[in-house]
Design an enzyme around this catalytic site. Sequence first.
Site, PDB file in Angstrom:
ATOM      1  N   HIS A  84       0.818  -1.214   0.000  1.00  0.00           N
ATOM      2  CA  HIS A  84       0.000   0.000   0.000  1.00  0.00           C
ATOM      3  C   HIS A  84       0.855   1.268   0.000  1.00  0.00           C
ATOM      4  O   HIS A  84       0.484   2.288   0.581  1.00  0.00           O
ATOM      5  CB  HIS A  84      -0.956   0.016   1.194  1.00  0.00           C
ATOM      6  CG  HIS A  84      -1.959  -1.095   1.184  1.00  0.00           C
ATOM      7  ND1 HIS A  84      -3.125  -1.065   0.451  1.00  0.00           N
ATOM      8  CD2 HIS A  84      -1.953  -2.303   1.812  1.00  0.00           C
ATOM      9  CE1 HIS A  84      -3.797  -2.189   0.625  1.00  0.00           C
ATOM     10  NE2 HIS A  84      -3.109  -2.963   1.442  1.00  0.00           N
ATOM     11  N   ASN A 157     -10.487  -2.830   1.867  1.00  0.00           N
ATOM     12  CA  ASN A 157     -10.121  -2.813   0.453  1.00  0.00           C
ATOM     13  C   ASN A 157     -11.366  -2.564  -0.386  1.00  0.00           C
ATOM     14  O   ASN A 157     -12.486  -2.542   0.127  1.00  0.00           O
ATOM     15  CB  ASN A 157      -9.502  -4.157   0.030  1.00  0.00           C
ATOM     16  CG  ASN A 157      -8.121  -4.386   0.623  1.00  0.00           C
ATOM     17  OD1 ASN A 157      -7.361  -3.452   0.837  1.00  0.00           O
ATOM     18  ND2 ASN A 157      -7.798  -5.640   0.892  1.00  0.00           N
ATOM     19  N   HIS A 348      -4.351   0.567  11.688  1.00  0.00           N
ATOM     20  CA  HIS A 348      -4.120  -0.698  12.386  1.00  0.00           C
ATOM     21  C   HIS A 348      -5.466  -1.362  12.627  1.00  0.00           C
ATOM     22  O   HIS A 348      -6.379  -0.751  13.190  1.00  0.00           O
ATOM     23  CB  HIS A 348      -3.423  -0.421  13.720  1.00  0.00           C
ATOM     24  CG  HIS A 348      -3.024  -1.647  14.490  1.00  0.00           C
ATOM     25  ND1 HIS A 348      -3.197  -2.929  14.035  1.00  0.00           N
ATOM     26  CD2 HIS A 348      -2.455  -1.780  15.728  1.00  0.00           C
ATOM     27  CE1 HIS A 348      -2.759  -3.791  14.933  1.00  0.00           C
ATOM     28  NE2 HIS A 348      -2.305  -3.114  15.967  1.00  0.00           N
TER      29      HIS A 348
END
Length: 725
Positions: A84, A157, A348
Amino acid sequence: MAKRTSARATKNNNRDDSPKVADLQMETEDGTGQLLTSNQGVPVNDDHNSLKAGDRGPSLLEDFLLREKITHFDHERIPERVVHARGSGAHGYFELDRSLAKFTRAAFLQEAGSRTPVFVRFSTVAGSRGSTDLARDVRGFAIKFYTQEGNFDLVGNNMPVFFIQDAIKFPDLIHAVKPEPHNEIPQAASAHDTFWDFISLTPESAHMIMWLMSDRAIPRSLRMIEGFGVHTFRFVNAKGESTFLKWHLKPALGMKSVLWDEAQRISGCDPDFHRRDLWEAIDSGNFPEWEVGVQLIPEADEHKFDFDLLDPTKIVPEELVPVTPIGKLVLDRNPYNFFAEVEQVAFHTGHVVSGIDFTNDPLLQGRLFSYTDTQLIRLGGPNFHEIPINRPISPLHNNQRDGFMRQMINRGVTSYDPNTLAAGNPRQAKIAEGGFASYQERIGAAKIRARSPSFNDHFSQAAMFFHSQTTVEQRHMINALRFELGKCAHQSVRERVLYLLSQIDDGLAAAVAEGLGIKVPKRLDDHLNQNYGANADPKSVQPKKFTGKPIDSPALSIHRMVKPGMQTAKIAILLADGFDEAGVKAISQAVSAAGGLAKIIAPHGGTVAGDKGTEMAVDFSLPTVCSVLFDAVYVAGGEKCVRTIESNPRVQEFIEEAHKHCKAIAADDAAHEFLKSTRVRLSIEAGDPAVIVEAGSPKQVANAFIDAISKYRNWKREELTLTHG
C-alpha cells in the site's frame, strides 16, 4: 590471552572439508534438497498454518514462527510501506443515520445525526510510491474514525475477500506479487511467473483471483469504488451480547471502471490519474460520498451458512444477508501536506473502540500483530501515535513513557499502576465509561497448527462471482487472465492455473486456454496439497471441483449495478479557431447542468476564437493530452474549425481511441463527414446510440449526448471492434 593466528595459518588449518559459517550462509543456486527453517536454522514442520487454540480458534502469541516471519517481512523495506505504498488521502466525516445501540456500545454509533471526523487513505497494494495509479490491483480503502472514545481504524479494500486464509502466508503472497528479486521486474504488476506460481499452488486464492481479474481492479476513479472491511468483526452491546458484522461502503456515484487498454494508456498519459481526480473533485466542491452499511448476523446464525464466517476468502452474499445502511461517509477537505498526512497516517486493524471487537479469523489475527510492528520502524518508534494525523481527539492518559520522537510532556512522579502517590490515576475505565473489554468467547480446544475443514471450499463462491457478471464483464475477465498468464514464461505455471480455473468453470478455463494456445490439464495431483501444511490429511483438504448451480448475485457486477448519471464526468470538446459558438455553448451548458465538466481541447494552447469572434480559453493543447483522460468527446462545427482539426492526425487518433474505448461521441453537423472518415463510421452504420450525429438542433444534439454519457459506456461496441478489428 588467545594466540592470534595468521590468515595463511587459518587457511591451512581449515583444509578439511568441514563447512564454514560463510559457506553455510550461502544458499545453493538451485535450492535442491533444502529444508525450510526458521532464521535460527530450526526446520519448520508447518509453514502454512499459524498456531491456534483449535482449528477455528484465535492465534497464539507463543507462535514464534509466525512472529519471526511477520516481523522480518514488516521490516524489509524502509521508509516506504511494504504494501500500500502508493496512496492518496483526504479528510471528511462520517454521519450516522440510525442508532446501532441495539447492537453495539460504541459511542459514535449511538445517536442518529452525529458526525465523526475521519481521514481516509486509498492505495494500490503491490506497487512502490512512484508506480502508476492504474495498475491492475486491489485498492486499499482505510478509514480512521476520530471518535470521542479513541480512534477506530477500518482497514479495508475495494474487494471484500482476500487471497489467503491465514496470516502466516501473507509474506509469501506479497513476495510472490512484488517484482522478482533477481531483477526487480515487473513494477506494480501481477502478470509474472512468481505471482501465478504462488496462486497456482494456493487454491484458496481462486475467489480473490476472480475479483482481481475483473473490472474492479481498474476503476475509473477512487470516488467510484466500493469499500469492504474484508473480515468478519463483532459488535458488542451494553449487555455484552455479540453480533457478527461485515462493513460495506457503496459510492454515491456508482461503480465505474476502465478498459485494460485504456488503463495502460492512462498510465503513460497521467500516472497520477486517480490521485489528481480525487484532489480536483474535492477542490472543486464535488465531495466524494459513500453510503456506509453493515451486514448483521446474529451469533446464533454463525454456522448456518454453507461457508465459514471466519474465512476471509468468502463473502456473505447480499441475497442471504442484505446490507443495512447506517450512514454516509463524505470527503470534504484535501490534505494540507501530503507527507505529513497521507504518508505518515498509521492504520491498524487492532485500533478499535469499546463495542467493536474481533473474531478468530486467522488472517485478521495475524494483522493484529503486524501493523504496530510495521509502524515502529516506518515512523521512527513507539510514539507514532503522537504524529498529528494519528492523534486521537480524546485525551491521552497512560503510563507509557519515553522512546524515539516523544512529544508529550508528562507531569507527575508516577508512571506505573497501581499507585497511591497520584491517587491511583490514571485509573482503569468501567465499561459504562467507554472502557474496552474483549468479548468473552468460550474457547476449549487443543493447541494445534491446522485449518478448519469448514475453510476447504475454494471454488463455489469463485463460480458465483464469475456467473454473476455480464457477458461483457466475463469477456474482460477472460482477456485479463490471457494477458496475465501470457506474461508467464513457465508452461507449468500456466497449466496449473488453468486447472484451477477448470475447478471454477470449464467454459472459463477453455476460453483462457484458447487464448494461450494450450490445453486445460486433466489432473495435477502432485501440487494441489502443498498449501495445507506437512501434517494435513490429503483426503480431507483436496479441493473439490464446483459442480453445483452458482448463486446469482447482481451486487457482484459493476454493469448490472450501474447508476445512470454523469456527475463529475469530464467531457472533451475538440475545436479550433472558427468553431461554431452556438453548438459549443449548447454542449457546455448541458454538460454543466448535468454535473459534468467540459474541457476545451485545441491544437494549440492559449485561446481560440469562435465564428462570432468570441475568445475562449484552451484547457489542454492536443500534444499534451489523450482521450483516455476523458469520459466522452464532442467535435465542434464551423467550416474553418473542421478544416483545421481534420488535417491534424492527433484529432483522428483522439477520436478513434475514444471510440475504441466505447465512449459517447457527438459532433456538430459540419463535423459529420469528418467523423465518417474515421473508424467511427462503423458505429454510425451500425446505429450506435452513443455516437450522436444528425440529431437536429444544437440543443437536441446536446440532450442526446448527455443521455449517452449518463449510461457511461456502450459496451456493445466492443463486439463491433472485435468483428472489424
